[in-house]
Design a protein around this motif. Structure first.
Motif, PDB file in Angstrom:
ATOM      1  N   THR C  50     -11.052 -20.390 -15.873  1.00 44.09           N
ATOM      2  CA  THR C  50     -12.464 -20.124 -16.396  1.00 44.09           C
ATOM      3  C   THR C  50     -12.213 -19.413 -17.587  1.00 44.09           C
ATOM      4  OG1 THR C  50     -11.230 -18.584 -14.792  1.00 44.09           O
ATOM      5  CG2 THR C  50     -13.508 -20.075 -13.780  1.00 44.09           C
ATOM      6  N   GLU C  51     -13.030 -19.819 -17.925  1.00 46.88           N
ATOM      7  CA  GLU C  51     -12.957 -19.136 -19.691  1.00 46.88           C
ATOM      8  C   GLU C  51     -14.817 -17.760 -19.591  1.00 46.88           C
ATOM      9  OE1 GLU C  51     -14.204 -21.082 -23.498  1.00 46.88           O
ATOM     10  OE2 GLU C  51     -15.425 -19.421 -23.383  1.00 46.88           O
ATOM     11  N   VAL C  52     -13.841 -16.003 -19.303  1.00 47.96           N
ATOM     12  CA  VAL C  52     -14.980 -15.527 -18.864  1.00 47.96           C
ATOM     13  C   VAL C  52     -14.943 -14.062 -20.186  1.00 47.96           C
ATOM     14  CG1 VAL C  52     -15.334 -13.251 -16.825  1.00 47.96           C
ATOM     15  CG2 VAL C  52     -14.465 -15.541 -16.246  1.00 47.96           C
ATOM     16  N   GLU C  53     -16.183 -13.829 -20.058  1.00 45.96           N
ATOM     17  CA  GLU C  53     -15.996 -12.893 -21.154  1.00 45.96           C
ATOM     18  C   GLU C  53     -17.494 -12.133 -20.381  1.00 45.96           C
ATOM     19  OE1 GLU C  53     -16.017 -10.748 -23.366  1.00 45.96           O
ATOM     20  OE2 GLU C  53     -13.963 -11.147 -23.225  1.00 45.96           O
ATOM     21  N   ALA C  54     -17.951 -11.074 -21.687  1.00 45.01           N
ATOM     22  CA  ALA C  54     -19.428 -10.939 -21.955  1.00 45.01           C
ATOM     23  C   ALA C  54     -20.325 -11.873 -21.623  1.00 45.01           C
ATOM     24  CB  ALA C  54     -19.474  -9.323 -21.800  1.00 45.01           C
ATOM     25  N   PHE C  68      -5.304 -22.268  -9.047  1.00 48.46           N
ATOM     26  CA  PHE C  68      -5.752 -20.473  -8.230  1.00 48.46           C
ATOM     27  C   PHE C  68      -5.459 -19.818 -10.236  1.00 48.46           C
ATOM     28  CE2 PHE C  68      -7.110 -20.165  -4.716  1.00 48.46           C
ATOM     29  CZ  PHE C  68      -5.909 -20.593  -3.522  1.00 48.46           C
ATOM     30  N   THR C  69      -5.996 -21.210 -10.669  1.00 42.90           N
ATOM     31  CA  THR C  69      -6.178 -19.847 -12.017  1.00 42.90           C
ATOM     32  C   THR C  69      -7.669 -19.797 -12.862  1.00 42.90           C
ATOM     33  OG1 THR C  69      -6.504 -22.682 -12.682  1.00 42.90           O
ATOM     34  CG2 THR C  69      -3.699 -21.804 -12.861  1.00 42.90           C
ATOM     35  N   HIS C  70      -8.508 -20.325 -11.457  1.00 48.34           N
ATOM     36  CA  HIS C  70      -9.586 -19.403 -12.492  1.00 48.34           C
ATOM     37  C   HIS C  70      -9.464 -17.926 -11.520  1.00 48.34           C
ATOM     38  CE1 HIS C  70      -9.963 -20.809  -7.254  1.00 48.34           C
ATOM     39  NE2 HIS C  70     -10.597 -19.778  -7.749  1.00 48.34           N
ATOM     40  N   THR C  71     -10.827 -16.959 -11.830  1.00 50.72           N
ATOM     41  CA  THR C  71     -11.203 -15.824 -11.970  1.00 50.72           C
ATOM     42  C   THR C  71     -11.870 -15.670 -10.891  1.00 50.72           C
ATOM     43  OG1 THR C  71     -11.835 -14.929 -13.796  1.00 50.72           O
ATOM     44  CG2 THR C  71      -9.446 -15.137 -13.175  1.00 50.72           C
ATOM     45  N   SER C  72     -12.999 -14.578 -10.870  1.00 53.00           N
ATOM     46  CA  SER C  72     -13.859 -14.581 -10.126  1.00 53.00           C
ATOM     47  C   SER C  72     -15.269 -15.135 -10.554  1.00 53.00           C
ATOM     48  CB  SER C  72     -13.994 -13.030  -9.974  1.00 53.00           C
ATOM     49  OG  SER C  72     -13.023 -11.949  -9.894  1.00 53.00           O
ATOM     50  N   GLY C  73     -15.818 -15.541  -9.219  1.00 52.78           N
ATOM     51  CA  GLY C  73     -17.238 -16.773 -10.232  1.00 52.78           C
ATOM     52  C   GLY C  73     -18.157 -15.580  -9.490  1.00 52.78           C
ATOM     53  N   PRO C  74     -19.355 -16.229  -9.140  1.00 49.46           N
ATOM     54  CA  PRO C  74     -20.592 -15.619  -9.439  1.00 49.46           C
ATOM     55  C   PRO C  74     -20.802 -14.899  -8.001  1.00 49.46           C
ATOM     56  CG  PRO C  74     -21.473 -17.377  -9.138  1.00 49.46           C
ATOM     57  CD  PRO C  74     -19.948 -17.527  -9.904  1.00 49.46           C
ATOM     58  N   GLN C  75     -20.133 -15.179  -6.853  1.00 49.09           N
ATOM     59  CA  GLN C  75     -19.796 -14.697  -4.996  1.00 49.09           C
ATOM     60  C   GLN C  75     -18.590 -14.189  -4.893  1.00 49.09           C
ATOM     61  OE1 GLN C  75     -20.729 -18.770  -3.551  1.00 49.09           O
ATOM     62  NE2 GLN C  75     -23.200 -18.602  -3.582  1.00 49.09           N
ATOM     63  N   SER C  76     -18.650 -13.603  -4.236  1.00 49.29           N
ATOM     64  CA  SER C  76     -17.866 -12.443  -3.551  1.00 49.29           C
ATOM     65  C   SER C  76     -18.168 -12.617  -1.755  1.00 49.29           C
ATOM     66  CB  SER C  76     -17.914 -11.236  -4.001  1.00 49.29           C
ATOM     67  OG  SER C  76     -19.146  -9.968  -3.582  1.00 49.29           O
TER      68      SER C  76
END
Lengths: 153, 270, 365
Positions: C50-54, C68-76
């Motif tokens: 996942t490419e994540v920035e502000a 598991f190379t992704h990080t937190s998505g929109p759900q928890s």
């Protein structure tokens, strides 16, 4: 038997006023008792004096056409009744009625104005005290204007 | 009870207090809830309409009394409930008045408008335990004489040794009493400030000025208690609506000391 | 039980199903990684970074062997622990009034698969707020947690400065660390986790296996892209209520409430009572609510926090400041979701740094 001077010295409104000032004020002051229901002054009447209330309460009122005499505020012991003696045209804006038996000291307006003109220090001391009363009543009036107890829309 | 499901109660008596205010006496249909202490509140449910937080304003023979002002759909529905009608009740919730106060203290109750309702249990406590306190004063402010709550009881309160003083913002022709804000009645108090415990309730601005006035007379801020209010959904500290800064008012209030509440009440939009 | 190495992750799924569990875990849906019921290891987001920035969240291709190379998505995980909508009870008119019926909490024996250490801490934080509720406690008791350590921090992550780290320390039943060759180091944290793991074919982990996994996690801790200011945030926020920064952030904030929806610890709800058309049957529902809603807090018939600034200040102050007063800890775990999912890219760490750089509230003029 308390003299007028003794009564003035003990009155909360004049607390902290140097004895010399109190002594000069006392020459323009005399006891003024009122029976319950007595009209102390009329709206538009000539504002010749002010009163330091010692005991009892006074209603400030104003005649509203169609409503009769509407009571604006209750003035209690320990404070001063009457401001309009300070400024021309020296006429009362409201009326005042003794609610119960009132004991007060009446102080001559013209006499005190002359004292203050001659002695700015006394003038300043009295002005400060009157200002404090006006500020307090103004704040209370503003709170009442907010109509806080009204049901929300 | 930590539950979102209402217990069923029935209206046993309904009394109109003012044009828009009613006191309901309620009794349990099923298991009664625990006793509501003075200052605590219930979530009252009108079938199909909703729930609102209402403080207990006393105790009748069969259960708590609640004085309700009709200001919306739910409170309006509750105010229309007749004897025999069923309501839902959850509670008791919240931190109540700090009672009993210290023995020998001077007690003063300062009530503005509907604020007298959550304070009436304090008055009744003082009447029942009058010898515990030195002076007990009840200062009541209302918009007009017709808006005074429980006027028929003031005589009983005086007879029990309480000093009761009333004032209105606007007088009517028949009113011979004090006209002005409730803080002006402080001049009548013969309390020793350091030994005074004050219970204050009314609109938030009125409470701020009332508390400030008491502290100005020398009453320690920690001895002045306010009953704060915010909208509430759960009453359990779980929904987040009733926050005032660090406080969850359903759990840390509604009764909060002025030493803690004072600085919070002056922050806009807190 | 000593740590083991799993080479077929699907064996763990089998063991969880044998334990009677429905498995909730990450999978690709649309252009995001969501948390939902998954059947087996094949459903995991293999080969997705996942490419994540502000204000930015994109899926990018990654190592196909790794899930598991992704990080937190929109759900928890709060969507299973504290569902967005739940019926609490109902009431029905009767001859003499109405009857009330509790709505039973459906029993769901779940396995939460792939819980990151930040989310693990978030589950604990949520438990401190809601754990005294019967329904919450019942739900939590039926969940088995399979945590996955992070070896690659996300662009918006700041778990370390939020008091946590990329390694799970407590609160899990089973913990996995993904290895570069697509195998997993596995360990248990509870008797329940141990019982499940015991049924999974695995080889004992060597000291080197354990050491390299540990080093990978520790390295991740040094590569966080963001930090919180090193200050007592509770005191900072209490002393900056009048800071001009609030108006500054308010000029950008849309009060859309995305941050509160994606945040794993935001718990606020609204309760609504409704009837059906006949008026005979009433239901009480609880649903997620955001403090960015104008009417969220009201008094005497009107909103208390009328301005954007007031509402933003409330949210940030609650999360990092008054949460301490109410629950004895910080409400933020540094997952970075609010930064990624803010449509205008507001960064809470930047806002806190700005506050920290300004002088505290003085006497009001």
């Amino acid at each position: 038997m308390m003299t007028t001077y003794d009564i003035l010295v003990a009155h909360p409104f004049l607390a902290g006023l140097p004895p010399g000032h109190v002594e000069r004020l006392s020459r323009w002051a005399r006891p003024a008792p009122f029976r319950a229901g007595t009209r102390i002054f009329e709206e538009n009447g000539r504002a010749k004096r002010f009163w330091l209330i010692r005991e009892g309460c006074v209603h400030l009122d104003i005649r509203v056409p169609g409503r009769g005499d509407a009571v604006i505020e209750t003035i209690g012991p320990g404070t001063v009744l009457g401001w309009s003696w300070m400024f021309p045209p020296y006429r009362w804006h409201f009326g005042a009625v003794a609610v119960d038996q009132v004991l007060s000291i009446a102080v001559d307006g013209a006499g005190v104005r002359a004292l203050c003109d001659a002695d700015p220090d006394l003038g300043y001391e009295l002005t400060k005290r009157f200002m404090a009363v006006v500020v307090e009543r103004m704040q209370a009036t503003r709170i009442r204007l907010l109509d806080l107890y009204k049901a929300p829309a | 009870m930590s539950t979102m499901t209402a217990a069923r109660y029935r209206v046993s008596d309904r009394r109109r207090e003012t044009g828009d205010t009613v006191t309901l006496a309620i009794e349990p249909v099923d298991e009664p809830l625990p006793v509501f202490r003075p200052g605590q509140f219930a979530m009252l449910y009108a079938f199909g309409v909703g729930e609102v937080p209402i403080s207990v304003s006393g105790y009748g023979e069969d259960g708590p009394l609640h004085t309700i002002r009709a200001v919306g759909a739910t409170s309006g529905a509750l105010c229309r409930a007749e004897p025999g009608a069923m309501l839902g009740v959850r509670g008791p919730f919240g931190r109540g008045w700090e009672l009993p106060g210290p023995a020998g203290a001077d007690l003063v109750v300062v009530a503005g408008g509907l604020g007298l309702a959550p304070l009436r249990p304090v008055v009744r406590h003082a009447m029942a335990d009058r010898d515990r306190y030195r002076r007990v004063a009840v200062l009541i402010g209302a918009r007009t004489p017709d808006d005074l709550l429980y006027p028929g009881e003031y005589q009983d309160w005086r007879a029990a040794g309480l000093d009761v003083y009333t004032t209105v913002d606007r007088a009517t022709a028949e009113w011979g009493g004090h006209v002005g804000v409730v803080t002006e009645l402080y001049g009548r108090l013969e309390h020793r400030p350091a030994d005074t415990v004050a219970c204050v309730c009314g609109p938030e601005i009125m409470m701020r000025f009332a508390a400030r006035g008491l502290v100005g007379l020398g009453v320690p801020a920690g001895q002045v208690w306010l009953s704060l209010e915010r909208n509430m959904h759960c009453g359990l500290g779980h929904c987040g609506h009733c926050q005032l800064g660090p406080l969850l008012l359903c759990r840390d209030g509604p009764v909060v000391g002025y030493d803690e509440a004072g600085p919070l009440l002056t922050v806009k939009e807190l | 039980m000593a740590p083991v190495v799993l080479s077929r992750l699907n064996d763990l799924f089998t063991a969880l199903r044998q334990d009677g569990r429905t498995i909730i875990g990450p999978t690709v849906r649309g252009h995001a990684i969501v948390l939902t019921e998954i059947g087996g290891a094949a459903d995991l987001p293999y080969g997705r970074r996942t490419e994540v920035e502000a204000g930015i969240y994109r899926l990018r291709p990654g190592d196909e062997r790794l899930a598991f190379t992704h990080t937190s998505g929109p759900q928890s995980w709060k969507q299973v622990l504290h569902p967005p909508r739940q019926q609490l009870c109902s009431a029905d008119r009767s001859a003499d009034g109405f009857t009330v019926t509790d709505e039973p909490e459906p029993s769901r024996r779940l396995a939460l698969f792939g819980v990151r250490p930040c989310d693990l801490r978030a589950i604990a934080v949520l438990g401190h707020v809601l754990g005294d509720g019967e329904r919450y406690a019942a739900r939590r008791a039926e969940m088995l947690i399979v945590a996955v350590n992070c070896t690659e921090p996300g662009g918006a992550c700041f778990c370390v400065s939020a008091g946590g780290g990329p390694g799970a320390d407590t609160g899990y039943d089973i913990v996995l660390t993904e290895r570069p060759d697509g195998t997993y180091l596995a360990d248990s944290g509870t008797a329940g986790g141990e019982a499940v793991l015991a049924r999974v074919p695995a080889t004992p982990a060597s000291a080197d296996d354990i050491g390299s996994a540990q080093r990978a996690v520790e390295s991740a801790a040094t590569r966080m892209g963001r930090t919180l200011p090193e200050a007592d945030l509770r005191t900072l926020l209490a002393g900056h209520r009048a800071d001009p920064q609030w108006d500054d952030v308010a000029s950008r904030c849309l009060t859309c409430g995305n941050c509160t929806m994606v945040c794993p610890t935001c718990f606020c709800t609204s309760v609504t009572d409704t009837t059906d058309l006949t008026g005979e049957h009433a239901e009480r529902w609880e649903s997620w609510e955001s403090c960015f809603d104008l009417e969220f807090t009201s008094l005497h018939g009107g909103p208390v926090r009328e301005s954007n600034a007031g509402r933003y200040r409330h949210w940030l102050t609650h999360k990092f400041g008054t949460w301490h007063d109410q629950f004895g800890e910080s409400g933020c775990v540094g997952c970075g979701r609010c930064i990624a999912w803010c449509p205008v890219g507001i960064d809470v760490t930047a806002e806190l740094h700005a506050l920290n750089a300004h002088p505290p509230d003085g006497d009001l003029p």
